[in-house]
Design a protein around this motif. Sequence first.
Motif, PDB file in Angstrom:
ATOM      1  N   PRO A 171       0.806  -1.230   0.000  1.00 40.43           N
ATOM      2  CA  PRO A 171       0.000   0.000   0.000  1.00 40.43           C
ATOM      3  C   PRO A 171       0.837   1.276   0.000  1.00 40.43           C
ATOM      4  CG  PRO A 171      -0.094  -1.073   2.134  1.00 40.43           C
ATOM      5  CD  PRO A 171       0.580  -2.029   1.212  1.00 40.43           C
ATOM      6  N   ALA A 172       2.111   1.177   0.336  1.00 38.85           N
ATOM      7  CA  ALA A 172       2.976   2.355   0.269  1.00 38.85           C
ATOM      8  C   ALA A 172       3.341   2.707  -1.167  1.00 38.85           C
ATOM      9  CB  ALA A 172       4.247   2.126   1.087  1.00 38.85           C
ATOM     10  N   GLU A 173       3.228   1.719  -2.063  1.00 34.39           N
ATOM     11  CA  GLU A 173       3.624   1.917  -3.458  1.00 34.39           C
ATOM     12  C   GLU A 173       2.442   1.937  -4.416  1.00 34.39           C
ATOM     13  OE1 GLU A 173       6.658   2.540  -4.594  1.00 34.39           O
ATOM     14  OE2 GLU A 173       7.550   2.463  -2.587  1.00 34.39           O
ATOM     15  N   SER A 174       1.348   1.248  -4.072  1.00 36.70           N
ATOM     16  CA  SER A 174       0.214   1.085  -4.979  1.00 36.70           C
ATOM     17  C   SER A 174      -1.076   1.534  -4.309  1.00 36.70           C
ATOM     18  CB  SER A 174       0.086  -0.386  -5.400  1.00 36.70           C
ATOM     19  OG  SER A 174      -1.084  -0.592  -6.166  1.00 36.70           O
ATOM     20  N   PHE A 175      -1.908   2.248  -5.056  1.00 36.10           N
ATOM     21  CA  PHE A 175      -3.179   2.694  -4.491  1.00 36.10           C
ATOM     22  C   PHE A 175      -4.264   1.634  -4.641  1.00 36.10           C
ATOM     23  CE2 PHE A 175      -3.613   3.992  -8.907  1.00 36.10           C
ATOM     24  CZ  PHE A 175      -4.938   3.750  -9.189  1.00 36.10           C
ATOM     25  N   THR A 176      -3.983   0.548  -5.357  1.00 41.04           N
ATOM     26  CA  THR A 176      -4.909  -0.575  -5.433  1.00 41.04           C
ATOM     27  C   THR A 176      -4.300  -1.778  -4.727  1.00 41.04           C
ATOM     28  OG1 THR A 176      -4.009  -1.134  -7.610  1.00 41.04           O
ATOM     29  CG2 THR A 176      -6.039   0.155  -7.555  1.00 41.04           C
ATOM     30  N   LYS A 177      -5.164  -2.733  -4.382  1.00 38.67           N
ATOM     31  CA  LYS A 177      -4.763  -3.843  -3.519  1.00 38.67           C
ATOM     32  C   LYS A 177      -4.180  -5.027  -4.277  1.00 38.67           C
ATOM     33  CE  LYS A 177      -8.426  -2.697  -0.213  1.00 38.67           C
ATOM     34  NZ  LYS A 177      -9.675  -3.174   0.448  1.00 38.67           N
ATOM     35  N   GLU A 178      -4.545  -5.169  -5.553  1.00 40.64           N
ATOM     36  CA  GLU A 178      -4.196  -6.371  -6.295  1.00 40.64           C
ATOM     37  C   GLU A 178      -2.803  -6.265  -6.932  1.00 40.64           C
ATOM     38  OE1 GLU A 178      -8.510  -5.620  -6.093  1.00 40.64           O
ATOM     39  OE2 GLU A 178      -6.843  -4.469  -6.939  1.00 40.64           O
ATOM     40  N   ARG A 179      -2.086  -7.369  -6.947  1.00 41.93           N
ATOM     41  CA  ARG A 179      -0.762  -7.415  -7.576  1.00 41.93           C
ATOM     42  C   ARG A 179      -0.548  -8.767  -8.233  1.00 41.93           C
ATOM     43  NH1 ARG A 179       4.287  -9.472  -6.479  1.00 41.93           N
ATOM     44  NH2 ARG A 179       6.059  -8.282  -7.292  1.00 41.93           N
ATOM     45  N   VAL A 180      -0.124  -8.723  -9.505  1.00 42.44           N
ATOM     46  CA  VAL A 180       0.270  -9.918 -10.245  1.00 42.44           C
ATOM     47  C   VAL A 180       1.771  -9.859 -10.464  1.00 42.44           C
ATOM     48  CG1 VAL A 180       0.103 -11.136 -12.452  1.00 42.44           C
ATOM     49  CG2 VAL A 180      -1.965 -10.221 -11.379  1.00 42.44           C
ATOM     50  N   GLN A 181       2.474 -10.902 -10.085  1.00 38.84           N
ATOM     51  CA  GLN A 181       3.920 -10.945 -10.261  1.00 38.84           C
ATOM     52  C   GLN A 181       4.269 -11.030 -11.746  1.00 38.84           C
ATOM     53  OE1 GLN A 181       6.436 -10.719  -8.075  1.00 38.84           O
ATOM     54  NE2 GLN A 181       7.974 -11.010  -9.663  1.00 38.84           N
ATOM     55  N   PRO A 182       5.092 -10.102 -12.274  1.00 34.64           N
ATOM     56  CA  PRO A 182       5.536 -10.251 -13.666  1.00 34.64           C
ATOM     57  C   PRO A 182       6.201 -11.609 -13.862  1.00 34.64           C
ATOM     58  CG  PRO A 182       6.087  -8.070 -12.857  1.00 34.64           C
ATOM     59  CD  PRO A 182       5.592  -8.857 -11.670  1.00 34.64           C
ATOM     60  N   PRO A 183       5.763 -12.389 -14.845  1.00 35.20           N
ATOM     61  CA  PRO A 183       6.292 -13.747 -15.007  1.00 35.20           C
ATOM     62  C   PRO A 183       7.745 -13.748 -15.474  1.00 35.20           C
ATOM     63  CG  PRO A 183       4.782 -13.214 -16.789  1.00 35.20           C
ATOM     64  CD  PRO A 183       4.701 -12.082 -15.818  1.00 35.20           C
ATOM     65  N   GLU A 184       8.443 -14.781 -15.096  1.00 36.05           N
ATOM     66  CA  GLU A 184       9.846 -14.927 -15.489  1.00 36.05           C
ATOM     67  C   GLU A 184       9.966 -14.929 -17.001  1.00 36.05           C
ATOM     68  OE1 GLU A 184      13.595 -18.003 -14.713  1.00 36.05           O
ATOM     69  OE2 GLU A 184      11.672 -18.283 -13.677  1.00 36.05           O
ATOM     70  N   GLY A 185      10.955 -14.191 -17.503  1.00 35.82           N
ATOM     71  CA  GLY A 185      11.162 -14.104 -18.940  1.00 35.82           C
ATOM     72  C   GLY A 185      10.345 -13.028 -19.629  1.00 35.82           C
ATOM     73  N   HIS A 186       9.561 -12.280 -18.856  1.00 39.22           N
ATOM     74  CA  HIS A 186       8.731 -11.205 -19.415  1.00 39.22           C
ATOM     75  C   HIS A 186       8.974  -9.927 -18.620  1.00 39.22           C
ATOM     76  CE1 HIS A 186       6.392 -14.010 -21.950  1.00 39.22           C
ATOM     77  NE2 HIS A 186       6.517 -14.836 -20.925  1.00 39.22           N
ATOM     78  N   GLU A 187      10.187  -9.424 -18.690  1.00 39.81           N
ATOM     79  CA  GLU A 187      10.570  -8.252 -17.916  1.00 39.81           C
ATOM     80  C   GLU A 187       9.783  -7.023 -18.368  1.00 39.81           C
ATOM     81  OE1 GLU A 187      12.584  -8.189 -15.248  1.00 39.81           O
ATOM     82  OE2 GLU A 187      12.516 -10.374 -15.507  1.00 39.81           O
ATOM     83  N   PRO A 188       9.321  -6.193 -17.431  1.00 39.82           N
ATOM     84  CA  PRO A 188       8.538  -5.008 -17.811  1.00 39.82           C
ATOM     85  C   PRO A 188       9.328  -4.028 -18.673  1.00 39.82           C
ATOM     86  CG  PRO A 188       8.347  -5.470 -15.455  1.00 39.82           C
ATOM     87  CD  PRO A 188       9.432  -6.354 -15.973  1.00 39.82           C
ATOM     88  N   VAL A 189       8.638  -3.440 -19.622  1.00 37.79           N
ATOM     89  CA  VAL A 189       9.193  -2.387 -20.481  1.00 37.79           C
ATOM     90  C   VAL A 189       8.600  -1.062 -20.024  1.00 37.79           C
ATOM     91  CG1 VAL A 189       9.245  -1.461 -22.827  1.00 37.79           C
ATOM     92  CG2 VAL A 189       9.515  -3.918 -22.452  1.00 37.79           C
ATOM     93  N   LYS A 190       9.450  -0.066 -19.806  1.00 35.32           N
ATOM     94  CA  LYS A 190       8.993   1.261 -19.406  1.00 35.32           C
ATOM     95  C   LYS A 190       8.804   2.116 -20.652  1.00 35.32           C
ATOM     96  CE  LYS A 190      11.366   1.096 -14.936  1.00 35.32           C
ATOM     97  NZ  LYS A 190      12.346   1.759 -14.032  1.00 35.32           N
ATOM     98  N   LEU A 191       7.599   2.627 -20.820  1.00 40.11           N
ATOM     99  CA  LEU A 191       7.282   3.404 -22.010  1.00 40.11           C
ATOM    100  C   LEU A 191       7.279   4.900 -21.728  1.00 40.11           C
ATOM    101  CD1 LEU A 191       4.347   1.398 -23.624  1.00 40.11           C
ATOM    102  CD2 LEU A 191       6.788   1.231 -24.087  1.00 40.11           C
ATOM    103  N   SER A 192       7.588   5.668 -22.760  1.00 36.51           N
ATOM    104  CA  SER A 192       7.434   7.121 -22.724  1.00 36.51           C
ATOM    105  C   SER A 192       6.473   7.513 -23.834  1.00 36.51           C
ATOM    106  CB  SER A 192       8.781   7.822 -22.925  1.00 36.51           C
ATOM    107  OG  SER A 192       9.645   7.584 -21.833  1.00 36.51           O
TER     108      SER A 192
END
Length: 273
Positions: A171-192
């Motif tokens: 809750p210190a980082e997210s305003f919603t309660k739900e979290r899905v772990q990014p699966p192995e081999g699918h690293e998040p991409v940061k978009l601009s």
Amino acid sequence: MHVETPAYRLTQDQVNAYHHTGFTVARGLFSAAEAADCAKHFDALAETGEPIEGHWAPQPGTDPLARYPRMFHPHLFDAGSKQRLLDPRVKSVLTQLMADEPIAVQSMYYFKPPGARGQAFHQDNYFLKIKPQSCLAAWLAIDPSTPENGGLQLCPGTQDMEVVCPDSSDPAESFTKERVQPPEGHEPVKLSLAPGDVLLFNGSVVHGSGANRTSSQWRRSFISHYMPASATHVGRWYAPAMMDFDGRPVARASNEDGGPCGSLPGDPESGLH
């Protein structure tokens, strides 16, 4: 004299990217001036701090998202939002990606002021519960959206994942309660994204956002969700807001199947990024 807005055609590379990674970006789908007008309009709605029953409920407190929470389904009371949701340029790109007639399911507006928390990784169709297909999001950047001010992060290749049961977020980082772990081999991409760009992504794609860590940059966005006309079910909370691109109400059966997590209330408090 009325001038028709020309249809926006995705390139084959953009279409291929969507099917390969689960997302693609339609750069400049809306103009920067249109994005600025949108910001001005919603800023004026928020200026008074008065709630809009059933859509927006600001609260006192030091949390930036208390004063500037998400606004749900603005297209049901605001003509400009309805026009944005049903814009023919959006229909054009959705039709290319869905290979079906698109149906509008919901709209949202995010203010995300400086200091606002992010949203933990999640899957949109966990909430919308479209079946047998998935929903498709059109995420319109109103301000520049960057990793620094809490822009979206997406996990490429997760569009074929089943909807999974989330665990609890921080809750210190997210305003919603739900979290899905990014699966192995699918690293998040940061978009601009620049104002007017529209990020299009499949409802199974695991995605989220970080906090807005800037001191003065807002990260406003207008977010719409759609489903293929051939979809037969939707989460019950979204049913009253659905319409076709002519603005006519659309009905579908209510999906009471909560998937791996059992029944889901489907209220806006558990809602989307």
